[in-house]
Design a protein around this motif. Sequence first.
Motif, PDB file in Angstrom:
ATOM      1  N   SER A  15       0.816  -1.170  -0.150  1.00 54.44           N
ATOM      2  CA  SER A  15      -0.159   0.007   0.000  1.00 54.44           C
ATOM      3  C   SER A  15       0.696   1.353  -0.034  1.00 54.44           C
ATOM      4  O   SER A  15       0.379   2.311  -0.070  1.00 54.44           O
ATOM      5  N   GLN A  16       2.198   1.257   0.053  1.00 53.54           N
ATOM      6  CA  GLN A  16       2.869   2.429   0.118  1.00 53.54           C
ATOM      7  C   GLN A  16       3.553   2.709  -1.094  1.00 53.54           C
ATOM      8  O   GLN A  16       3.092   1.977  -2.250  1.00 53.54           O
ATOM      9  N   THR A  17       4.555   3.589  -1.172  1.00 52.77           N
ATOM     10  CA  THR A  17       5.025   3.994  -2.572  1.00 52.77           C
ATOM     11  C   THR A  17       6.152   3.748  -2.860  1.00 52.77           C
ATOM     12  O   THR A  17       7.098   3.972  -1.858  1.00 52.77           O
ATOM     13  N   SER A  85       2.837   4.015  -6.993  1.00 53.03           N
ATOM     14  CA  SER A  85       2.161   4.020  -5.438  1.00 53.03           C
ATOM     15  C   SER A  85       1.378   2.597  -5.449  1.00 53.03           C
ATOM     16  O   SER A  85       1.029   1.830  -6.152  1.00 53.03           O
ATOM     17  N   SER A  86       0.837   2.609  -4.170  1.00 55.75           N
ATOM     18  CA  SER A  86      -0.265   1.463  -3.935  1.00 55.75           C
ATOM     19  C   SER A  86       0.473   0.200  -4.253  1.00 55.75           C
ATOM     20  O   SER A  86      -0.361  -0.789  -4.765  1.00 55.75           O
ATOM     21  N   VAL A  87       1.655  -0.079  -3.788  1.00 53.01           N
ATOM     22  CA  VAL A  87       2.429  -1.489  -4.332  1.00 53.01           C
ATOM     23  C   VAL A  87       1.693  -2.541  -3.578  1.00 53.01           C
ATOM     24  O   VAL A  87       0.991  -2.333  -2.458  1.00 53.01           O
ATOM     25  N   ALA A  93      10.384  -7.003  -7.705  1.00 51.34           N
ATOM     26  CA  ALA A  93      10.998  -6.741  -9.053  1.00 51.34           C
ATOM     27  C   ALA A  93      12.284  -6.394  -8.926  1.00 51.34           C
ATOM     28  O   ALA A  93      12.559  -5.796  -7.981  1.00 51.34           O
ATOM     29  N   VAL A  94      13.266  -6.686 -10.033  1.00 51.21           N
ATOM     30  CA  VAL A  94      14.414  -6.073 -10.188  1.00 51.21           C
ATOM     31  C   VAL A  94      14.419  -4.787 -10.957  1.00 51.21           C
ATOM     32  O   VAL A  94      13.597  -5.014 -12.014  1.00 51.21           O
ATOM     33  N   THR A 116      11.798  -5.307  -2.968  1.00 49.83           N
ATOM     34  CA  THR A 116      10.629  -6.534  -2.339  1.00 49.83           C
ATOM     35  C   THR A 116       9.748  -5.704  -1.676  1.00 49.83           C
ATOM     36  O   THR A 116       9.682  -4.747  -0.887  1.00 49.83           O
ATOM     37  N   VAL A 117       8.310  -6.074  -2.037  1.00 46.06           N
ATOM     38  CA  VAL A 117       7.285  -5.551  -1.361  1.00 46.06           C
ATOM     39  C   VAL A 117       6.695  -6.710  -0.412  1.00 46.06           C
ATOM     40  O   VAL A 117       6.398  -7.714  -1.074  1.00 46.06           O
ATOM     41  N   SER A 118       6.790  -6.263   1.007  1.00 48.33           N
ATOM     42  CA  SER A 118       6.391  -7.575   1.850  1.00 48.33           C
ATOM     43  C   SER A 118       6.117  -6.715   3.221  1.00 48.33           C
ATOM     44  O   SER A 118       6.848  -5.613   3.577  1.00 48.33           O
TER      45      SER A 118
END
Length: 119
Positions: A15-17, A85-87, A93-94, A116-118
Amino acid sequence: QVQLQESGPGLVKPSQTLSLTCTVSGGSITTNRYYWSWIRQPPGKGLEWMGAIAYSGNTYYSPSLKSRTSISRDTSKNQFTLQLSSVTPEDTAVYYCAREGLYGGRDYWGKGTLVTVSS
């Protein structure tokens, strides 16, 4: 010689950018007829063009990412930036920055940085 270097956080919460900066040396981002692009590669998948900012400052985006992508630049620092945004975890990804010619050829790339989105 032209060199590009990505920088920014390697971990972003959902949800962050996501924000990355590409620093260019050996060439100006305002030089005529070049575009400065962001491309990403999720694990196990192919390259995905995200968007670009032209030497003029005009921006272009992939239709699939347009609604949440913003590319800008700081000409005084010879840098351009990516904000996504809203990741979600699907955005892991790289991320690469690259220089593109008028017809889409990419001659210079950054090394790439894994984001990394986590939670």
